[in-house]
Design an enzyme around this catalytic site. Sequence first.
Site, PDB file in Angstrom:
ATOM      1  N   GLU A 197       0.836  -1.208   0.000  1.00 26.90           N
ATOM      2  CA  GLU A 197       0.000   0.000   0.000  1.00 26.90           C
ATOM      3  C   GLU A 197       0.866   1.251   0.000  1.00 26.90           C
ATOM      4  O   GLU A 197       1.913   1.282   0.655  1.00 26.90           O
ATOM      5  CB  GLU A 197      -0.832   0.055   1.288  1.00 26.90           C
ATOM      6  CG  GLU A 197      -2.045  -0.817   1.282  1.00 26.90           C
ATOM      7  CD  GLU A 197      -2.897  -0.569   2.530  1.00 26.90           C
ATOM      8  OE1 GLU A 197      -3.676  -1.462   2.843  1.00 26.90           O
ATOM      9  OE2 GLU A 197      -2.775   0.498   3.169  1.00 26.90           O
TER      10      GLU A 197
ATOM     11  N   CYS B 292       2.813   8.512   2.088  1.00 25.68           N
ATOM     12  CA  CYS B 292       3.096   7.578   3.183  1.00 25.68           C
ATOM     13  C   CYS B 292       3.601   6.301   2.511  1.00 25.68           C
ATOM     14  O   CYS B 292       2.834   5.601   1.849  1.00 25.68           O
ATOM     15  CB  CYS B 292       1.806   7.346   3.965  1.00 25.68           C
ATOM     16  SG  CYS B 292       2.008   6.209   5.322  1.00 25.68           S
TER      17      CYS B 292
ATOM     18  N   CYS C  83       4.559  -7.008   8.250  1.00 26.05           N
ATOM     19  CA  CYS C  83       5.383  -6.496   9.361  1.00 26.05           C
ATOM     20  C   CYS C  83       5.452  -7.548  10.453  1.00 26.05           C
ATOM     21  O   CYS C  83       4.476  -8.252  10.715  1.00 26.05           O
ATOM     22  CB  CYS C  83       4.784  -5.204   9.909  1.00 26.05           C
ATOM     23  SG  CYS C  83       5.825  -4.428  11.161  1.00 26.05           S
TER      24      CYS C  83
ATOM     25  N   CYS D  57       1.861  -4.992  16.140  1.00 19.91           N
ATOM     26  CA  CYS D  57       1.124  -4.022  16.969  1.00 19.91           C
ATOM     27  C   CYS D  57      -0.365  -4.332  16.866  1.00 19.91           C
ATOM     28  O   CYS D  57      -0.891  -4.544  15.772  1.00 19.91           O
ATOM     29  CB  CYS D  57       1.398  -2.598  16.487  1.00 19.91           C
ATOM     30  SG  CYS D  57       3.141  -2.200  16.473  1.00 19.91           S
TER      31      CYS D  57
ATOM     32  N   CYS E 139      -2.969  -2.498  14.484  1.00 12.00           N
ATOM     33  CA  CYS E 139      -2.548  -2.305  13.092  1.00 12.00           C
ATOM     34  C   CYS E 139      -2.890  -3.515  12.225  1.00 12.00           C
ATOM     35  O   CYS E 139      -2.554  -4.650  12.574  1.00 12.00           O
ATOM     36  CB  CYS E 139      -1.044  -2.049  13.081  1.00 12.00           C
ATOM     37  SG  CYS E 139      -0.331  -2.054  11.438  1.00 12.00           S
TER      38      CYS E 139
ATOM     39  N   CYS F  15      -3.504   1.605   8.147  1.00 16.26           N
ATOM     40  CA  CYS F  15      -2.449   0.992   7.351  1.00 16.26           C
ATOM     41  C   CYS F  15      -2.665  -0.517   7.215  1.00 16.26           C
ATOM     42  O   CYS F  15      -2.897  -1.208   8.187  1.00 16.26           O
ATOM     43  CB  CYS F  15      -1.130   1.290   8.056  1.00 16.26           C
ATOM     44  SG  CYS F  15       0.218   0.268   7.570  1.00 16.26           S
TER      45      CYS F  15
HETATM   46  S1  SF4 Z   1       2.164  -0.181  13.418  1.00 19.91           S
HETATM   47 FE1  SF4 Z   1       1.904  -1.904  11.988  1.00 19.91          FE
HETATM   48  S2  SF4 Z   1       3.393  -1.550  10.373  1.00 19.91           S
HETATM   49 FE2  SF4 Z   1       3.980  -0.234  12.107  1.00 19.91          FE
HETATM   50  S3  SF4 Z   1       5.436  -1.459  13.320  1.00 19.91           S
HETATM   51 FE3  SF4 Z   1       3.411  -1.889  14.172  1.00 19.91          FE
HETATM   52  S4  SF4 Z   1       2.664  -3.716  13.092  1.00 19.91           S
HETATM   53 FE4  SF4 Z   1       4.364  -2.856  11.906  1.00 19.91          FE
END
Ligand code: SF4
Length: 348
Positions: free
Chosen positions: A95, A108, A115, A119, A122, A340
């Site tokens: 993206e 962005c 990832c 988190c 996310c 995201c």
């Molecule tokens: S917010 Fe999402 S993309 Fe950013 S470090 Fe955490 S899991 Fe990874």
Amino acid sequence: MENQKVALLGLNLSQLERFAIENGESAFRGRQIYQWLYQRGVNSISDITVLPKVWRDSLMQKGFEVGALKEVNRFISNDRTIKLLLATDDGEIIETVGIPTRDRLTICVSSQIGCSMGCRFCATGKDGLQRSLKVNEIVAQIFAIKEAFEKRPSHVVFMGMGEPLLNINSVLSSINCLNKDIGIGQRRITVSTVGVSNTLAKLAGLGRDYLGSVQFTLAVSLHAPNQYLRERLIPSAKYYPIQSLLKDCRSYIALTGRRVSFEYILLGNLNDHIEHAEELADLISGFQSHVNLIAYNPIDEEDFQRPSTNRIKKFMHVLEARGIAVSIRASRGLDQNAACGQLRRLHT
Ligand code: SF4
């Protein structure tokens, strides 16, 4: 090299001059490629019509390519934010978002496919990490957004998919390219990290090696005012205590002379209480910093709440009263899955 693709995007002027010589032409041809790559934003070697056709064909036969990404979908929000889904050579999807305001166009960018940080708030982290992006795949995002808006982005934030500090060499190399070859000032570039232990000093050192001096902004995602809450939101924080992270931020500031900004996602009734604002103010007191407050963008996989505007303002006022520079980041593209990684998840 028959089937192996080699991208030109990301190479600087002297590398392209050398490339031309190594492939049987004069350095002048390298300068032409440089101009067509970075000023015209061509997507294919065959489009560099200033080069002899025979040579273009031979370069493509050898496996060389510009290294652009293929747009597979485009979502335009009511507020004119554009999200692109872009395909890599190996069929992965990333993206990229272009966010226009009156006087700037911010992109962005993603630094990884997926990832590993996980988190909880996310969508990107839900499927783990596929791989890190190569330099050309990062730089190509700029040209994809340039094409979508018919103008070059003025500001770049590494806040898309992935943890940039886990792809540190490609990120710094692409910043060098954005800065020197495309002409985006380092001070208009922000690298955002959720924190990876033992990488901030490395970022300062490697940043100097790649860029001469580190002028981009480092944004550190705190998202909580204490270790207990932070671990609940960011599982990887278990291995990097919040006090160590802040100590490393202080060293980073001393090494680079740059301020650090702190990001804080506000989750309704979870980390948005007045006491949390006070605790955050205590935690970062003494820092010459800026706090960006971001209201949570809901994702299907979690039942966190977006806080009310009233709660966000109260949180902000506590910080301001403590002398902390603070701003609220406006949510953009809310009608098009703003968080995201959401669109990519829907697509795959
Ligand atoms: S917010 Fe999402 S993309 Fe950013 S470090 Fe955490 S899991 Fe990874």
